[in-house]
Design a protein around this motif. Sequence first.
Motif, short mmCIF file in Angstrom:
data_model
loop_
_atom_site.label_atom_id
_atom_site.label_comp_id
_atom_site.label_asym_id
_atom_site.label_seq_id
_atom_site.Cartn_x
_atom_site.Cartn_y
_atom_site.Cartn_z
N GLY A 8 0.85 -1.53 -0.16
CA GLY A 8 -0.05 -0.21 -0.11
C GLY A 8 0.90 1.09 0.05
O GLY A 8 2.03 1.00 -0.03
N LEU A 9 0.13 2.36 0.14
CA LEU A 9 0.69 4.01 0.50
C LEU A 9 1.03 3.89 1.63
O LEU A 9 0.20 4.31 2.19
CB LEU A 9 0.50 4.67 -0.26
CG LEU A 9 0.66 5.83 -0.58
CD1 LEU A 9 2.11 6.34 -1.25
CD2 LEU A 9 -0.27 6.75 -1.38
N VAL A 10 1.71 4.42 1.93
CA VAL A 10 2.31 4.91 3.96
C VAL A 10 3.20 5.97 3.83
O VAL A 10 4.31 5.91 3.05
CB VAL A 10 2.87 3.69 4.52
CG1 VAL A 10 3.95 2.85 4.04
CG2 VAL A 10 3.31 4.06 5.94
N GLN A 11 3.22 6.65 4.17
CA GLN A 11 4.37 8.26 4.68
C GLN A 11 5.31 7.68 5.48
O GLN A 11 6.08 6.39 5.96
CB GLN A 11 3.35 9.20 5.41
CG GLN A 11 2.48 9.84 5.02
CD GLN A 11 2.44 11.21 5.54
OE1 GLN A 11 1.83 11.10 6.89
NE2 GLN A 11 2.03 12.02 5.22
N ALA A 12 6.37 7.87 5.10
CA ALA A 12 7.69 7.55 5.52
C ALA A 12 7.60 7.87 7.07
O ALA A 12 6.87 8.29 7.86
CB ALA A 12 8.86 8.98 5.23
N GLY A 13 8.69 6.91 8.08
CA GLY A 13 8.24 6.40 8.76
C GLY A 13 7.15 5.83 9.36
O GLY A 13 7.55 5.23 10.63
N GLY A 14 6.41 5.49 8.84
CA GLY A 14 5.18 4.04 9.09
C GLY A 14 5.76 2.89 9.09
O GLY A 14 6.79 2.54 8.44
N SER A 15 4.71 1.43 9.14
CA SER A 15 5.02 0.44 8.83
C SER A 15 3.62 -0.37 8.13
O SER A 15 2.51 0.69 7.74
CB SER A 15 4.42 -0.31 10.35
OG SER A 15 5.65 0.51 11.65
N TRP A 34 12.23 -12.38 0.45
CA TRP A 34 11.61 -11.65 0.10
C TRP A 34 12.30 -10.95 -1.09
O TRP A 34 13.20 -10.78 0.16
CB TRP A 34 10.60 -10.87 1.22
CG TRP A 34 9.27 -11.28 1.75
CD1 TRP A 34 9.45 -11.62 2.89
CD2 TRP A 34 8.22 -10.96 1.70
NE1 TRP A 34 7.97 -11.57 3.54
CE2 TRP A 34 7.80 -11.68 2.34
CE3 TRP A 34 7.60 -10.52 0.44
CZ2 TRP A 34 6.00 -11.63 2.76
CZ3 TRP A 34 6.41 -10.50 0.24
CH2 TRP A 34 4.99 -11.30 1.46
N PHE A 35 11.44 -10.87 -1.41
CA PHE A 35 12.25 -9.61 -2.85
C PHE A 35 12.06 -8.49 -2.39
O PHE A 35 10.52 -8.18 -2.69
CB PHE A 35 12.92 -10.55 -4.03
CG PHE A 35 13.93 -11.74 -3.28
CD1 PHE A 35 13.41 -13.06 -2.89
CD2 PHE A 35 15.25 -11.53 -4.01
CE1 PHE A 35 14.64 -13.56 -2.82
CE2 PHE A 35 16.34 -12.53 -3.43
CZ PHE A 35 15.57 -13.62 -3.51
N ARG A 36 12.60 -7.35 -3.46
CA ARG A 36 12.04 -6.61 -3.79
C ARG A 36 12.44 -5.61 -5.63
O ARG A 36 13.45 -6.44 -5.16
CB ARG A 36 11.73 -5.30 -3.08
CG ARG A 36 13.34 -4.57 -2.86
CD ARG A 36 12.84 -3.86 -1.18
NE ARG A 36 14.75 -3.08 -1.62
CZ ARG A 36 14.52 -2.15 0.22
NH1 ARG A 36 13.06 -2.17 0.91
NH2 ARG A 36 15.82 -1.55 0.25
N GLN A 37 11.70 -4.96 -6.17
CA GLN A 37 12.19 -4.41 -7.28
C GLN A 37 11.46 -3.50 -7.35
O GLN A 37 10.78 -3.07 -7.34
CB GLN A 37 11.34 -5.40 -8.18
CG GLN A 37 12.32 -5.17 -9.96
CD GLN A 37 12.27 -6.31 -11.25
OE1 GLN A 37 11.66 -6.84 -10.93
NE2 GLN A 37 13.16 -6.22 -12.39
N ALA A 38 12.10 -2.16 -7.50
CA ALA A 38 12.12 -0.66 -7.37
C ALA A 38 11.70 -0.39 -9.63
O ALA A 38 13.43 -0.95 -10.30
CB ALA A 38 12.62 -0.11 -7.05
N PRO A 86 12.07 6.00 1.44
CA PRO A 86 10.69 6.80 0.31
C PRO A 86 11.90 4.90 -0.52
O PRO A 86 11.20 4.94 -1.52
CB PRO A 86 11.49 7.71 0.44
CG PRO A 86 11.25 8.54 1.10
CD PRO A 86 11.47 7.72 2.32
N GLU A 87 13.14 5.21 0.12
CA GLU A 87 13.87 4.00 -0.88
C GLU A 87 13.85 3.21 -0.71
O GLU A 87 13.98 1.79 -1.58
CB GLU A 87 15.39 4.05 -0.74
CG GLU A 87 15.63 4.50 1.10
CD GLU A 87 15.88 6.09 1.39
OE1 GLU A 87 14.75 6.11 1.23
OE2 GLU A 87 16.87 5.86 2.28
N SER A 119 5.66 7.15 1.22
CA SER A 119 6.30 9.26 0.16
C SER A 119 7.07 9.72 1.40
O SER A 119 7.05 9.30 2.76
CB SER A 119 4.73 9.77 0.29
OG SER A 119 4.21 9.66 1.71
N SER A 120 7.27 10.73 0.72
CA SER A 120 8.30 11.51 1.98
C SER A 120 7.60 12.73 2.87
O SER A 120 6.74 12.62 2.25
CB SER A 120 9.64 11.98 1.07
OG SER A 120 9.35 12.58 -0.33
#
Length: 120
Positions: A8-15, A34-38, A86-87, A119-120
Motif C-alpha cells: 500500500g501507500l504509507v508515509q515515511a516512518g510508517g509501517s 522476500w525480494f523487491r524490485q524498484a 522512500p527508498e 511517500s516522503s
Amino acid sequence: QLQASGGGLVQAGGSLRLSCAASGRIFSNYIMGWFRQAPGKSREFVAGISWNGLNIGYADSVKGRFTISRNNAKNTLYLQMNSLKPEDTAVYYCAASSRYGTDAGMYDTWGQGTQVTVSS
C-alpha cells in the motif's frame, strides 16, 4: 502457488505488514524469501528464513527495520516493515526455494508481487 498481499501507500516512518499465503506444496519444507524490485532496478534480496525459522538473513539496507517470520501451520510468510523510507518503494515478491540464498535465481516459485509506496 504463492499469493502476496499487504502492500500500500504509507508515509515515511510508517509501517506495513506483508503476507504471503502458500498453497499446493508442503510449505514447511521450503526456505522462503522476500525480494523487491524498484522501477529501473534489478530484483534484490530483502530477507530470507529457513523452514523452521531458526536461520534468518536480511539485506543490510533493511536490518533493524524489517522482520521476516513464518507460520507453518497457516502456510503463511510475513514481512513486518517498520520505519519505512522512500527508498523502500518497490514491488515486493515472496519466493520459495529448496536452498537458502540471497540470489533470486535460487528461488523457483514466486508470488505475483505487491506494491509498496513510501511517500516522503
